[in-house]
Write an enzyme that holds these catalytic residues in place. Structure first.
Site, short mmCIF file in Angstrom:
data_model
loop_
_atom_site.label_atom_id
_atom_site.label_comp_id
_atom_site.label_asym_id
_atom_site.label_seq_id
_atom_site.Cartn_x
_atom_site.Cartn_y
_atom_site.Cartn_z
N CYS A 78 -8.61 5.61 5.64
CA CYS A 78 -7.70 4.54 5.23
C CYS A 78 -8.13 4.03 3.85
CB CYS A 78 -7.76 3.39 6.22
SG CYS A 78 -7.00 3.76 7.80
N CYS B 104 0.63 -5.03 22.80
CA CYS B 104 1.32 -4.01 22.00
C CYS B 104 2.77 -3.84 22.50
CB CYS B 104 0.55 -2.69 22.12
SG CYS B 104 1.36 -1.31 21.30
N CYS C 146 -0.94 -2.12 8.53
CA CYS C 146 -0.61 -1.99 9.95
C CYS C 146 -1.00 -3.25 10.71
CB CYS C 146 -1.28 -0.76 10.55
SG CYS C 146 -3.05 -0.67 10.18
N ASP D 63 -1.30 14.08 27.50
CA ASP D 63 -1.15 12.64 27.74
C ASP D 63 -1.52 12.19 29.16
OD1 ASP D 63 -0.46 9.98 27.02
OD2 ASP D 63 1.42 10.22 28.11
N CYS E 78 1.90 -6.01 12.46
CA CYS E 78 1.99 -6.04 13.93
C CYS E 78 2.44 -7.44 14.38
CB CYS E 78 0.64 -5.68 14.55
SG CYS E 78 0.71 -5.64 16.34
S1 SF4 Z 1 -1.48 1.13 7.20
FE1 SF4 Z 1 -3.26 1.02 8.58
S2 SF4 Z 1 -3.56 3.11 9.31
FE2 SF4 Z 1 -2.27 3.26 7.48
S3 SF4 Z 1 -3.73 3.53 5.75
FE3 SF4 Z 1 -3.34 1.32 5.91
S4 SF4 Z 1 -5.02 0.58 7.24
FE4 SF4 Z 1 -4.92 2.83 7.54
#
Ligand code: SF4
Length: 377
Positions: free
Chosen positions: A204, A231, A211, A147, A215
């Site tokens: 994906c 973020c 996701c 990291d 968010c």
């Molecule tokens: S939530 Fe986001 S990272 Fe996970 S599979 Fe769906 S698009 Fe891909």
């Protein structure tokens, strides 16, 4: 459960044994090639100011995709992984940091930070692997990182076969989902490279944007695109100043980090549970009582409470600031006396967040509203 062998690409047996001895999985090996295209993308991202106040990243621009800038003559990047998924400890009734009996308002902590600081967990072990590799290959040089490095870790992890880069910008492997941490050893030795991950671990699912949809701050503004300056992980951990007012309510109950884009991901459903003692033995745990955090008066008290935990990264300023914002978001009017105390805190970042929280709680629908009460997690 998918056996680990199913996703680990072939690596030299001797090197793999050295990692295994340290409880690490040697995911694979990437050739230490530069990537001018990715470097250009990163520089464009920086020029758009997506990195917020993380100004040190500007200094990484010419290093990130050039491993030989960190180890002259570097030819291989050996990537190791450690998975950290565990169920919420409050569900198991085992949160050592917060007795399960309390229903006082508490702020959530990202999973990777429940136990011991992973930099310490992985860093020491990689150093031992480096020493062993050095003995095995005395004519070569080795250097380990985790990291705290300019290296584009996720890019080289993908090249090494760790996992594909998902729409939420995280690496996803078929064994660990996105719940794993990585470290690297750079080497002047040309180990045979593994097969890159793209495609091998899937991708994906078509039409999945969970996701991005979840968010709360819009940090994931397009597939594979993140504005780090929005973020919640950046705001609550890396950003040391005032949090922009327009993002505070979107922080919800997150006190340190955020796991939302991982929690909604369908590819995380079958993630292997960690057996790593350093992660299972909780330090901060999955949540912290806001009254406890708001009561921390000095940096010394903060260190005494969180030494060895990733929460040290936020420092007292960051965590107490976050606790004030979460208190307002949770309508935790019981905490008004503590917030008033913090509004006079000598640290202006904390004091301003506390004043904002008091205004939120006392404003329309605030402390005087009949339905107002502190809500537990
Ligand atoms: S939530 Fe986001 S990272 Fe996970 S599979 Fe769906 S698009 Fe891909």
């Amino acid at each position: 459960m998918i056996p680990r062998e199913a996703w680990s690409p072939p690596v030299p047996a001797e090197a793999a044994r050295l990692f295994r001895r340290e409880g690490l999985t040697l995911v694979g090996i990437a050739a230490a090639d530069a990537s001018p295209e990715r470097e250009a993308e990163f520089k464009a991202w920086l020029s758009e100011q997506r990195h917020g106040s993380m100004k040190w990243l500007d200094g990484h621009a010419d290093l990130k995709f050039r491993p030989d800038s960190m180890l002259p003559g570097c030819r291989s990047v050996l990537v190791a992984a450690l998975n950290y998924y565990q169920a919420a400890s409050w569900r198991r009734g085992e949160n050592l940091a917060q007795p399960a009996s309390t229903d006082a308002p508490a702020g959530r902590i990202a999973r990777y930070a429940w136990g011991r600081d992973y930099h310490k967990v992985i860093g020491k072990r990689l150093s031992r692997v480096v020493r062993a590799l050095q003995e095995t290959y005395p004519e070569d040089s080795f250097r380990s990182f985790t990291d705290a490095t300019p290296l584009a870790e996720r890019y080289y992890a993908e090249q090494a076969g760790a996992g594909f880069t998902a729409r939420n910008t995280l690496s996803i492997s078929s064994a660990f989902g996105s719940w794993f941490l990585i470290g690297e050893i750079l080497s002047t030795r040309a180990f045979p490279p593994s097969e890159p991950a793209k495609g091998r671990h899937g991708s994906c699912p078509q039409g999945c944007y969970r996701c991005i949809d979840v968010c709360p701050t819009g940090a994931l503004h397009a597939p594979h695109r993140i504005d780090a300056s929005r973020c919640i992980s950046y705001l609550t951990i890396e950003h040391k100043g005032h949090i922009p007012v327009e993002l505070r309510r979107n922080m919800g109950t997150w006190l340190f980090g955020c796991d939302l884009c991982q929690e909604v991901c369908p590819l995380n459903v079958r993630a292997e549970v960690t057996s790593e003692e350093d992660f299972i033995t909780l330090r901060a745990g999955d949540s912290q009582l806001l009254r406890d955090v708001l009561s921390i008066e000095t940096d010394e008290q903060y260190t005494a409470r969180f030494a060895g935990s990733p929460l040290m990264r936020a420092k007292r300023r960051g965590l107490v600031r976050n606790a004030a914002i979460v208190a307002a978001n949770m309508r935790a009017t019981d905490l008004l006396p503590l917030l008033r105390k913090r509004a006079a805190d000598p640290d202006e970042v904390i004091a301003e967040a506390a004043r904002w929280a008091i205004d939120e709680l006392n404003g329309p629908g605030g402390a005087d509203a009949p339905e107002t009460r502190a809500t537990p997690l």
